[in-house]
Motif scaffolding. Structure first.
Motif, PDB file in Angstrom:
ATOM      1  N   THR A   1       0.666  -1.225  -0.089  1.00 32.26           N
ATOM      2  CA  THR A   1      -0.035  -0.012  -0.014  1.00 32.26           C
ATOM      3  C   THR A   1       0.743   1.170  -0.170  1.00 32.26           C
ATOM      4  O   THR A   1       2.037   1.073   0.333  1.00 32.26           O
ATOM      5  N   LYS A   2       0.431   2.238  -0.328  1.00 37.41           N
ATOM      6  CA  LYS A   2       1.002   3.613  -0.394  1.00 37.41           C
ATOM      7  C   LYS A   2       1.497   4.189   1.173  1.00 37.41           C
ATOM      8  O   LYS A   2       2.597   4.523   1.184  1.00 37.41           O
ATOM      9  N   ALA A   3       0.735   3.732   1.916  1.00 32.85           N
ATOM     10  CA  ALA A   3       1.078   4.411   3.470  1.00 32.85           C
ATOM     11  C   ALA A   3       2.293   3.393   3.847  1.00 32.85           C
ATOM     12  O   ALA A   3       3.180   4.102   4.558  1.00 32.85           O
ATOM     13  N   LYS A   4       2.384   1.975   3.404  1.00 36.53           N
ATOM     14  CA  LYS A   4       3.497   1.238   3.956  1.00 36.53           C
ATOM     15  C   LYS A   4       4.589   1.618   3.228  1.00 36.53           C
ATOM     16  O   LYS A   4       5.897   1.693   3.893  1.00 36.53           O
ATOM     17  N   ILE A   5       4.751   2.165   1.790  1.00 38.59           N
ATOM     18  CA  ILE A   5       5.724   2.475   1.140  1.00 38.59           C
ATOM     19  C   ILE A   5       6.496   3.982   1.855  1.00 38.59           C
ATOM     20  O   ILE A   5       7.401   3.985   1.825  1.00 38.59           O
ATOM     21  N   ALA A   6       5.341   4.968   1.803  1.00 37.23           N
ATOM     22  CA  ALA A   6       5.740   6.085   2.624  1.00 37.23           C
ATOM     23  C   ALA A   6       6.209   5.840   3.817  1.00 37.23           C
ATOM     24  O   ALA A   6       7.401   6.501   4.301  1.00 37.23           O
ATOM     25  N   TRP A   7       5.946   4.857   4.920  1.00 40.39           N
ATOM     26  CA  TRP A   7       6.469   4.792   6.092  1.00 40.39           C
ATOM     27  C   TRP A   7       7.796   4.330   5.856  1.00 40.39           C
ATOM     28  O   TRP A   7       8.985   4.662   6.683  1.00 40.39           O
ATOM     29  N   GLY A   8       8.153   3.450   5.125  1.00 42.31           N
ATOM     30  CA  GLY A   8       9.304   2.637   4.923  1.00 42.31           C
ATOM     31  C   GLY A   8      10.307   3.677   4.334  1.00 42.31           C
ATOM     32  O   GLY A   8      11.524   3.855   4.774  1.00 42.31           O
ATOM     33  N   LYS A   9       9.792   4.404   3.344  1.00 43.59           N
ATOM     34  CA  LYS A   9      10.751   5.569   2.820  1.00 43.59           C
ATOM     35  C   LYS A   9      11.169   6.386   3.735  1.00 43.59           C
ATOM     36  O   LYS A   9      12.406   6.897   3.647  1.00 43.59           O
ATOM     37  N   HIS A  10      10.263   6.991   4.829  1.00 41.12           N
ATOM     38  CA  HIS A  10      10.755   8.030   5.648  1.00 41.12           C
ATOM     39  C   HIS A  10      11.633   7.575   6.563  1.00 41.12           C
ATOM     40  O   HIS A  10      12.732   8.059   6.901  1.00 41.12           O
ATOM     41  N   TRP A  11      11.391   6.466   7.035  1.00 44.86           N
ATOM     42  CA  TRP A  11      12.462   5.693   8.294  1.00 44.86           C
ATOM     43  C   TRP A  11      13.975   5.533   7.466  1.00 44.86           C
ATOM     44  O   TRP A  11      14.857   5.637   8.033  1.00 44.86           O
ATOM     45  N   LEU A  43      24.997  -2.855   5.084  1.00 46.87           N
ATOM     46  CA  LEU A  43      24.567  -1.660   4.256  1.00 46.87           C
ATOM     47  C   LEU A  43      23.918  -2.264   2.915  1.00 46.87           C
ATOM     48  O   LEU A  43      22.771  -1.657   2.825  1.00 46.87           O
ATOM     49  N   VAL A  44      24.468  -3.366   2.552  1.00 45.36           N
ATOM     50  CA  VAL A  44      23.774  -4.014   1.008  1.00 45.36           C
ATOM     51  C   VAL A  44      22.507  -4.214   1.130  1.00 45.36           C
ATOM     52  O   VAL A  44      21.603  -3.726   0.188  1.00 45.36           O
ATOM     53  N   PRO A  45      21.995  -4.897   2.189  1.00 42.88           N
ATOM     54  CA  PRO A  45      20.324  -5.243   2.069  1.00 42.88           C
ATOM     55  C   PRO A  45      19.564  -4.061   2.509  1.00 42.88           C
ATOM     56  O   PRO A  45      18.581  -4.011   1.989  1.00 42.88           O
ATOM     57  N   GLN A  46      20.252  -2.977   3.180  1.00 44.36           N
ATOM     58  CA  GLN A  46      19.490  -1.694   3.640  1.00 44.36           C
ATOM     59  C   GLN A  46      19.016  -1.018   2.291  1.00 44.36           C
ATOM     60  O   GLN A  46      18.261  -0.514   2.019  1.00 44.36           O
ATOM     61  N   VAL A  47      20.405  -1.041   1.341  1.00 46.84           N
ATOM     62  CA  VAL A  47      20.212  -0.207   0.187  1.00 46.84           C
ATOM     63  C   VAL A  47      19.155  -0.820  -0.836  1.00 46.84           C
ATOM     64  O   VAL A  47      18.505  -0.122  -1.681  1.00 46.84           O
ATOM     65  N   TYR A  48      19.119  -2.119  -0.758  1.00 46.29           N
ATOM     66  CA  TYR A  48      18.293  -2.913  -1.835  1.00 46.29           C
ATOM     67  C   TYR A  48      16.927  -2.480  -1.158  1.00 46.29           C
ATOM     68  O   TYR A  48      16.084  -2.509  -1.957  1.00 46.29           O
ATOM     69  N   ASN A  49      16.442  -2.316   0.048  1.00 45.34           N
ATOM     70  CA  ASN A  49      15.186  -2.231   0.782  1.00 45.34           C
ATOM     71  C   ASN A  49      15.026  -0.749   0.255  1.00 45.34           C
ATOM     72  O   ASN A  49      13.929  -0.382  -0.038  1.00 45.34           O
ATOM     73  N   ALA A  50      16.127   0.061   0.165  1.00 43.40           N
ATOM     74  CA  ALA A  50      15.914   1.695   0.081  1.00 43.40           C
ATOM     75  C   ALA A  50      15.392   1.620  -1.480  1.00 43.40           C
ATOM     76  O   ALA A  50      14.380   2.599  -1.840  1.00 43.40           O
ATOM     77  N   ASN A  51      15.755   0.801  -2.201  1.00 43.91           N
ATOM     78  CA  ASN A  51      15.135   1.012  -3.783  1.00 43.91           C
ATOM     79  C   ASN A  51      13.949   0.468  -3.752  1.00 43.91           C
ATOM     80  O   ASN A  51      13.246   1.152  -4.797  1.00 43.91           O
ATOM     81  N   ARG A  52      13.661  -0.645  -3.170  1.00 48.23           N
ATOM     82  CA  ARG A  52      12.230  -1.009  -3.185  1.00 48.23           C
ATOM     83  C   ARG A  52      11.154   0.102  -2.636  1.00 48.23           C
ATOM     84  O   ARG A  52       9.945   0.276  -2.876  1.00 48.23           O
ATOM     85  N   PHE A  53      11.720   1.012  -1.621  1.00 48.95           N
ATOM     86  CA  PHE A  53      10.832   1.851  -1.003  1.00 48.95           C
ATOM     87  C   PHE A  53      11.026   3.353  -1.894  1.00 48.95           C
ATOM     88  O   PHE A  53      10.676   4.345  -1.074  1.00 48.95           O
ATOM     89  N   LYS A  54      11.717   3.272  -2.713  1.00 52.90           N
ATOM     90  CA  LYS A  54      11.909   4.235  -3.742  1.00 52.90           C
ATOM     91  C   LYS A  54      12.518   5.495  -3.060  1.00 52.90           C
ATOM     92  O   LYS A  54      11.916   6.617  -3.213  1.00 52.90           O
ATOM     93  N   VAL A  55      13.602   5.275  -2.083  1.00 46.53           N
ATOM     94  CA  VAL A  55      14.264   6.500  -1.532  1.00 46.53           C
ATOM     95  C   VAL A  55      15.029   6.990  -2.742  1.00 46.53           C
ATOM     96  O   VAL A  55      15.781   6.322  -3.280  1.00 46.53           O
ATOM     97  N   ASP A  56      15.255   8.325  -2.655  1.00 44.49           N
ATOM     98  CA  ASP A  56      16.096   9.098  -3.638  1.00 44.49           C
ATOM     99  C   ASP A  56      17.408   8.804  -3.185  1.00 44.49           C
ATOM    100  O   ASP A  56      18.047   9.545  -2.241  1.00 44.49           O
ATOM    101  N   MET A  57      18.308   7.976  -3.819  1.00 46.76           N
ATOM    102  CA  MET A  57      19.486   7.597  -3.385  1.00 46.76           C
ATOM    103  C   MET A  57      20.757   8.647  -3.840  1.00 46.76           C
ATOM    104  O   MET A  57      21.722   8.793  -3.323  1.00 46.76           O
ATOM    105  N   SER A  58      20.211   9.428  -4.590  1.00 48.16           N
ATOM    106  CA  SER A  58      20.977  10.537  -5.283  1.00 48.16           C
ATOM    107  C   SER A  58      21.532  11.464  -4.024  1.00 48.16           C
ATOM    108  O   SER A  58      22.501  12.248  -3.876  1.00 48.16           O
ATOM    109  N   LYS A  59      20.725  11.584  -2.888  1.00 46.36           N
ATOM    110  CA  LYS A  59      20.986  12.420  -1.662  1.00 46.36           C
ATOM    111  C   LYS A  59      22.049  11.524  -0.787  1.00 46.36           C
ATOM    112  O   LYS A  59      22.567  12.494   0.046  1.00 46.36           O
TER     113      LYS A  59
END
Length: 88
Positions: A1-11, A43-59
């Protein structure tokens, strides 16, 4: 759901802000100097999750650079989720 993605992305984003700052003091080729440490293993699995949650990795240029370097290592390639027997 969108709420789950937003929550994961935020943290993940919040954690990566702190991690990026810490890595600016400790990073060499990897998280702590030029040898793979436990920090890199996490680090590697967390970056994998960050990509799943659409975190802007350019930051997070240091995190991104280290993740790229680690994913070029054979052991990390072999441990990637896409290489697991039950991967689809």
């Amino acid at each position: 759901t969108k709420a789950k993605i937003a929550w994961g992305k935020h943290w993940i984003d919040l954690g990566f802000q702190s991690l990026e700052k810490a890595l600016s003091q400790t990073a060499g080729k990897y998280c702590v100097g030029d040898s793979v440490t436990a920090a890199d293993l996490f680090l590697v699995p967390q970056v994998y999750n960050a990509n799943r949650f659409k975190v802007d990795m350019s930051k997070f240029p240091i995190i991104s650079r280290i993740d790229k370097a680690l994913n070029e290592l054979e052991d990390f390639k072999n441990a990637h989720p896409s290489q697991m027997p039950d991967a689809q």
